[in-house]
Design a protein around this motif. Structure first.
Motif, mmCIF file in Angstrom:
data_model
loop_
_atom_site.group_PDB
_atom_site.id
_atom_site.type_symbol
_atom_site.label_atom_id
_atom_site.label_comp_id
_atom_site.label_asym_id
_atom_site.label_seq_id
_atom_site.Cartn_x
_atom_site.Cartn_y
_atom_site.Cartn_z
ATOM 1 N N VAL A 27 0.826 -1.215 0.000
ATOM 2 C CA VAL A 27 0.000 0.000 0.000
ATOM 3 C C VAL A 27 0.861 1.267 0.000
ATOM 4 C CG1 VAL A 27 -1.779 1.287 1.236
ATOM 5 C CG2 VAL A 27 -1.971 -1.211 1.001
ATOM 6 N N PRO A 28 1.815 1.423 0.942
ATOM 7 C CA PRO A 28 2.648 2.633 0.870
ATOM 8 C C PRO A 28 3.504 2.685 -0.396
ATOM 9 C CG PRO A 28 3.323 1.258 2.734
ATOM 10 C CD PRO A 28 2.098 0.649 2.135
ATOM 11 N N ALA A 29 3.878 1.530 -0.920
ATOM 12 C CA ALA A 29 4.650 1.526 -2.166
ATOM 13 C C ALA A 29 3.802 2.069 -3.311
ATOM 14 C CB ALA A 29 5.150 0.115 -2.483
ATOM 15 N N ILE A 30 2.537 1.675 -3.357
ATOM 16 C CA ILE A 30 1.626 2.190 -4.390
ATOM 17 C C ILE A 30 1.467 3.705 -4.245
ATOM 18 C CG2 ILE A 30 -0.789 2.208 -5.149
ATOM 19 C CD1 ILE A 30 -0.818 -0.846 -4.500
ATOM 20 N N VAL A 31 1.265 4.163 -3.025
ATOM 21 C CA VAL A 31 1.109 5.607 -2.777
ATOM 22 C C VAL A 31 2.353 6.358 -3.241
ATOM 23 C CG1 VAL A 31 0.893 7.361 -0.967
ATOM 24 C CG2 VAL A 31 -0.548 5.303 -0.907
ATOM 25 N N ARG A 32 3.527 5.845 -2.893
ATOM 26 C CA ARG A 32 4.769 6.534 -3.280
ATOM 27 C C ARG A 32 4.935 6.562 -4.800
ATOM 28 N NH1 ARG A 32 8.792 7.297 1.147
ATOM 29 N NH2 ARG A 32 10.157 7.687 -0.613
ATOM 30 N N VAL A 33 4.616 5.475 -5.464
ATOM 31 C CA VAL A 33 4.740 5.453 -6.928
ATOM 32 C C VAL A 33 3.749 6.434 -7.543
ATOM 33 C CG1 VAL A 33 4.409 4.003 -8.986
ATOM 34 C CG2 VAL A 33 5.723 3.132 -7.049
ATOM 35 N N LEU A 34 2.541 6.498 -6.982
ATOM 36 C CA LEU A 34 1.556 7.484 -7.465
ATOM 37 C C LEU A 34 2.066 8.912 -7.311
ATOM 38 C CD1 LEU A 34 -1.818 6.007 -6.173
ATOM 39 C CD2 LEU A 34 -1.191 6.430 -8.565
ATOM 40 N N GLN A 35 2.874 9.155 -6.293
ATOM 41 C CA GLN A 35 3.443 10.477 -6.040
ATOM 42 C C GLN A 35 4.741 10.693 -6.819
ATOM 43 O OE1 GLN A 35 3.899 10.117 -1.786
ATOM 44 N NE2 GLN A 35 1.852 10.932 -1.388
ATOM 45 N N HIS A 36 5.102 9.744 -7.674
ATOM 46 C CA HIS A 36 6.339 9.802 -8.463
ATOM 47 C C HIS A 36 7.574 9.858 -7.560
ATOM 48 C CE1 HIS A 36 3.851 10.222 -11.991
ATOM 49 N NE2 HIS A 36 3.216 11.220 -11.393
ATOM 50 N N ARG A 37 7.488 9.150 -6.458
ATOM 51 C CA ARG A 37 8.606 9.063 -5.512
ATOM 52 C C ARG A 37 9.094 7.621 -5.491
ATOM 53 N NH1 ARG A 37 6.031 11.058 -0.207
ATOM 54 N NH2 ARG A 37 8.127 10.775 0.598
ATOM 55 N N PRO A 38 10.315 7.388 -5.030
ATOM 56 C CA PRO A 38 10.800 6.003 -4.955
ATOM 57 C C PRO A 38 10.013 5.202 -3.919
ATOM 58 C CG PRO A 38 12.436 7.538 -4.074
ATOM 59 C CD PRO A 38 11.304 8.362 -4.601
ATOM 60 N N VAL A 39 9.988 3.889 -4.116
ATOM 61 C CA VAL A 39 9.292 3.033 -3.154
ATOM 62 C C VAL A 39 9.957 3.171 -1.786
ATOM 63 C CG1 VAL A 39 8.450 1.368 -4.856
ATOM 64 C CG2 VAL A 39 10.680 1.014 -3.799
#
Length: 131
Positions: A27-39
Motif C-alpha cells: 500500500v505505501p509503495a503504491i502511494v509513493r509510486v503514485l506520487q512519483h517518488r521512490p518506493v
C-alpha cells in the motif's frame, strides 16, 4: 482429532502471515509510486523495488504493485478458507503459487517461497481433512 487439524492451522497461518506481512507494505509503495517518488525502504530494503524486475527493465508501477497486492489479499482469503477446512482454500492456495512466484522472483522476496513449500506439504498431508 485436534492433532489432525494442527497442520491445517499452521498452513492457514502461513498464508495469512505472508498475505498480511507482504501486502501491508504494498500500500505505501503504491502511494509513493503514485506520487512519483521512490518506493519506501523497509528494514533496509526497498519495498518492491531494486530486485530482478528492475534489472530486466521492469520498474515498480501502480498496476504491478496492485496486482501483487491482489495476490497477497487472495493469500489471506485462502488462509481463512483453509482455517475453516475448505478444499477451495487449498486449491486457491495452490493456484496462487505461480502468480506469487513471479513476484517473489521479481521483488527478490526470499521468505514467501519457503512458506509456500511448507504450507503445500502441510496441505498435502491433510488433504483428507478438507470438505
Amino acid at each position: 482429532m485436534i492433532v489432525s487439524i494442527v497442520p491445517l492451522r499452521i498452513a492457514s497461518a502461513l498464508f495469512i502471515i505472508d498475505g498480511v506481512g507482504f501486502g501491508v507494505f504494498a500500500v505505501p509503495a503504491i502511494v509513493r509510486v503514485l506520487q512519483h517518488r521512490p518506493v519506501p525502504v523497509v528494514f533496509g530494503f526497498p519495498a518492491y523495488g531494486g530486485g530482478p524486475f528492475e534489472r530486466v527493465g521492469l520498474k515498480s508501477t501502480v498496476p504491478l504493485l496492485a496486482t501483487f497486492l491482489l495476490v497477497e489479499i487472495l493469500e489471506v482469503v485462502a488462509g481463512v478458507l483453509v482455517w475453516n477446512g475448505s478444499r477451495a482454500g487449498a486449491i486457491l492456495g495452490f493456484a496462487l503459487i505461480p502468480c506469487g512466484a513471479f513476484f517473489w522472483w521479481g521483488f527478490a522476496l526470499p521468505i514467501p517461497p519457503v512458506f509456500a513449500v511448507v504450507r503445500s506439504i502441510l496441505i498435502g498431508m491433510s488433504w483428507s481433512r478438507f470438505h
